[in-house]
Design a protein around this motif. Sequence first.
Motif, short mmCIF file in Angstrom:
data_model
loop_
_atom_site.label_atom_id
_atom_site.label_comp_id
_atom_site.label_asym_id
_atom_site.label_seq_id
_atom_site.Cartn_x
_atom_site.Cartn_y
_atom_site.Cartn_z
N PHE A 269 7.15 33.18 79.22
CA PHE A 269 6.52 33.39 77.93
C PHE A 269 6.61 32.10 77.12
O PHE A 269 7.39 31.20 77.44
CB PHE A 269 7.21 34.53 77.16
CG PHE A 269 6.93 35.90 77.70
CD1 PHE A 269 5.72 36.53 77.42
CD2 PHE A 269 7.87 36.57 78.47
CE1 PHE A 269 5.46 37.80 77.90
CE2 PHE A 269 7.62 37.85 78.96
CZ PHE A 269 6.40 38.46 78.68
N HIS A 270 5.83 32.04 76.06
CA HIS A 270 5.80 30.83 75.23
C HIS A 270 7.14 30.53 74.58
O HIS A 270 7.42 29.39 74.23
CB HIS A 270 4.72 30.96 74.14
CG HIS A 270 3.34 31.10 74.71
ND1 HIS A 270 2.32 31.72 74.04
CD2 HIS A 270 2.81 30.68 75.89
CE1 HIS A 270 1.21 31.69 74.78
NE2 HIS A 270 1.49 31.07 75.91
N HIS A 271 7.98 31.54 74.40
CA HIS A 271 9.30 31.28 73.80
C HIS A 271 10.36 30.94 74.84
O HIS A 271 11.52 30.76 74.51
CB HIS A 271 9.74 32.46 72.92
CG HIS A 271 10.10 33.71 73.68
ND1 HIS A 271 9.37 34.19 74.74
CD2 HIS A 271 11.13 34.59 73.53
CE1 HIS A 271 9.92 35.30 75.20
NE2 HIS A 271 11.00 35.56 74.47
N GLY A 272 9.94 30.87 76.12
CA GLY A 272 10.82 30.34 77.15
C GLY A 272 11.39 31.32 78.14
O GLY A 272 11.81 30.93 79.23
N ARG A 273 11.40 32.62 77.80
CA ARG A 273 12.01 33.58 78.71
C ARG A 273 11.06 33.94 79.85
O ARG A 273 9.84 33.92 79.70
CB ARG A 273 12.41 34.85 77.94
CG ARG A 273 13.20 35.84 78.82
CD ARG A 273 13.72 37.01 78.01
NE ARG A 273 12.68 37.82 77.42
CZ ARG A 273 11.88 38.65 78.10
NH1 ARG A 273 11.99 38.73 79.42
NH2 ARG A 273 10.99 39.37 77.47
N THR A 274 11.65 34.31 80.99
CA THR A 274 10.88 34.66 82.18
C THR A 274 10.36 36.10 82.09
O THR A 274 11.08 37.01 81.66
CB THR A 274 11.73 34.49 83.45
OG1 THR A 274 12.20 33.16 83.53
CG2 THR A 274 10.93 34.80 84.70
N LEU A 275 9.12 36.29 82.51
CA LEU A 275 8.51 37.62 82.54
C LEU A 275 9.18 38.51 83.58
O LEU A 275 9.46 38.07 84.71
CB LEU A 275 7.02 37.47 82.88
CG LEU A 275 6.26 38.74 83.29
CD1 LEU A 275 5.92 39.56 82.06
CD2 LEU A 275 5.01 38.39 84.08
N THR A 276 9.43 39.77 83.21
CA THR A 276 9.94 40.77 84.17
C THR A 276 9.16 42.06 84.00
O THR A 276 8.38 42.24 83.05
CB THR A 276 11.44 41.05 83.97
OG1 THR A 276 11.62 41.68 82.69
CG2 THR A 276 12.26 39.78 84.06
N ALA A 277 9.41 43.02 84.89
CA ALA A 277 8.72 44.31 84.84
C ALA A 277 9.01 45.06 83.55
O ALA A 277 8.17 45.84 83.07
CB ALA A 277 9.12 45.15 86.05
N SER A 278 10.18 44.85 82.96
CA SER A 278 10.51 45.56 81.72
C SER A 278 9.56 45.16 80.58
O SER A 278 9.32 45.96 79.67
CB SER A 278 11.96 45.28 81.32
OG SER A 278 12.15 43.90 81.06
#
Length: 597
Positions: free
Chosen positions: A206-215
């Motif tokens: 995501f643009h704020h740095g965190r990795t995308l997950t199913a949640s």
Amino acid sequence: MELSDAHFMRLAAALESPGRPEEPIRVTIEQLSGLLCCTPRNVKFILRRLEEKGLISWKPGRGRGHASSLSFLRSSEEILEEHFRELLAQGNMKEAIELIGTLEASSHHLRERLWTELNRQMGFHSEPETPSGQDVLRMMRNRQIGRLDPAFVFTAFEAYIIGQVCDTLVSYNDADGKFLPGLAHTWEHSEDFTRWTFYLRKGVRFHHGRTLTASDVKYTLERLFEVNSPSLWQYRDVAEVKTEGEYTICFCLSRPNLFFLHLAGSLYLSILPGDVGVSDIPVGTGPFRVANLNEDVLTLTAFDTYYGIRPLLDRVEVWFLPDQKGSERQYELPGTDTDELPPLNQYDNSIDYAALGCRYIAFNLQRQGAHHRKEVREALRILYDRTALIRELGGTRYTPADSFLPWVSKERRIEERSLEEAAKLLRLAGYAGEPLRLSYTPKKEEGEEAEWLQRRSRLVGLNLVLHPLQFGRSAEEIMREADLLISEELLEDDWEWGMMNFYKNERNYPHLLLGRANSDMLDRELENVFQLSPCDRAASLLRAEQLARDNFWLLHGCHLNKRATLSQSLLGLHTGLFGFLDISKLWVKSADKNRQA
């Protein structure tokens, strides 16, 4: 503007002789003191400064109270133009636009020059003075952007921007009508189409740095229900959303759904991070991130760690000019809301595209009036003649519409009926001159059509009253004030989903204007559409459209041909959502032939 320039402008406005700017003017220090609102001593200091800058020639009079001689060596228009260019060079677009707005009507030629200069600053620019050589796109919009929330996306331009900022699980390819991987690299469904499973890409940020997950996918869908999104019509069959590990998401449905890929690719299901609260600035995984958004400008910057191909543009600025809706100097890059093009043939690289959808008139059956009589609506069908519109008004109208789908309209025979038939229908309805209020937005062609329709209505005794709307008027206000509404529907490339959304979304005009009984009739035509085969599904959509057409609830106008006119430095022309240019693929060709962006 420097203080000395401001002093010059004040003096020039009060003293300069039109047409003879360098002619000496007899004036006293006491007069200048009054004009500049300062002491005689400060007047002398200001005059010396203006002389040093080469703006005036000053010859003081001999003795107290004697007249002196003042000559203006430059015109006030030159100073304004110079200041305007300085604002543009500094990137102060708002101040530059406001400067144009302060000019009096008598400064017509100066306004023209400044608008021309402003248009030169729109479009594509390379900024080699920055360390990395930034490539920038600037464009202007004649209205401010609405809410950038995928759960409530409404206008085509909002959807376009969200499509650049956010991604969906899959994406629709209109070239072959198939779906391509998006955030999900693959997917599968159960034999009875009641369970759909998507496998997510790893390492998407995501643009704020965190990795995308199913949640995050689960959160996005559940949020639509929490905020009561108008998109819920398409997700009512979702009984449960399950995460199976970090990168697998399952949708369990209460009944079969052969259409679920279309829903997974809907902009409403643009995936958002579960750890970011609701904000005016959306956080997504798309090729551009929102760097700034206020009432004046939207700034997008390329997302360097985008999981796909990084955009070739570095920054996109969208400047909002709600007060310049009628100006010929307004420049909108894709899908313009008006026919206005940049002046003087500055931009001779253009792309034309036939918009999927059409302009139309909808009747507001929530308000009492003569338009509840079917004969009156049919009379307006005759008056709002599509062939005559093209013949008499031209513009972007390129073919008569009898459907939102151009290929369906092409198969239909659209005849031009006589005004006498319209007059006969009005007599049959017992119409007695009751006023009907026609509303429309400030778009140029909609205003033209409203005035054209009013003139034709007068010929048969129909009292059509024009009621122009301002951009941003709420649907509730339209429902209170309009008997008829001229509007425009642009369908997504996924036209089946677009047609369903038009008829089933409770924020769209069929639900808002037609009343419960009539909208329920439309809903029944599409009640089990998700369970149908593609062929039967299309037939169901056309039956719903036929129902609206047969009852004259909606009068199709003309299909529209849009044009984006651009600088020759623009390369990578690809139309995307709603015919807007896909800015993630655009790039600037530098004037330096040895350098490529």
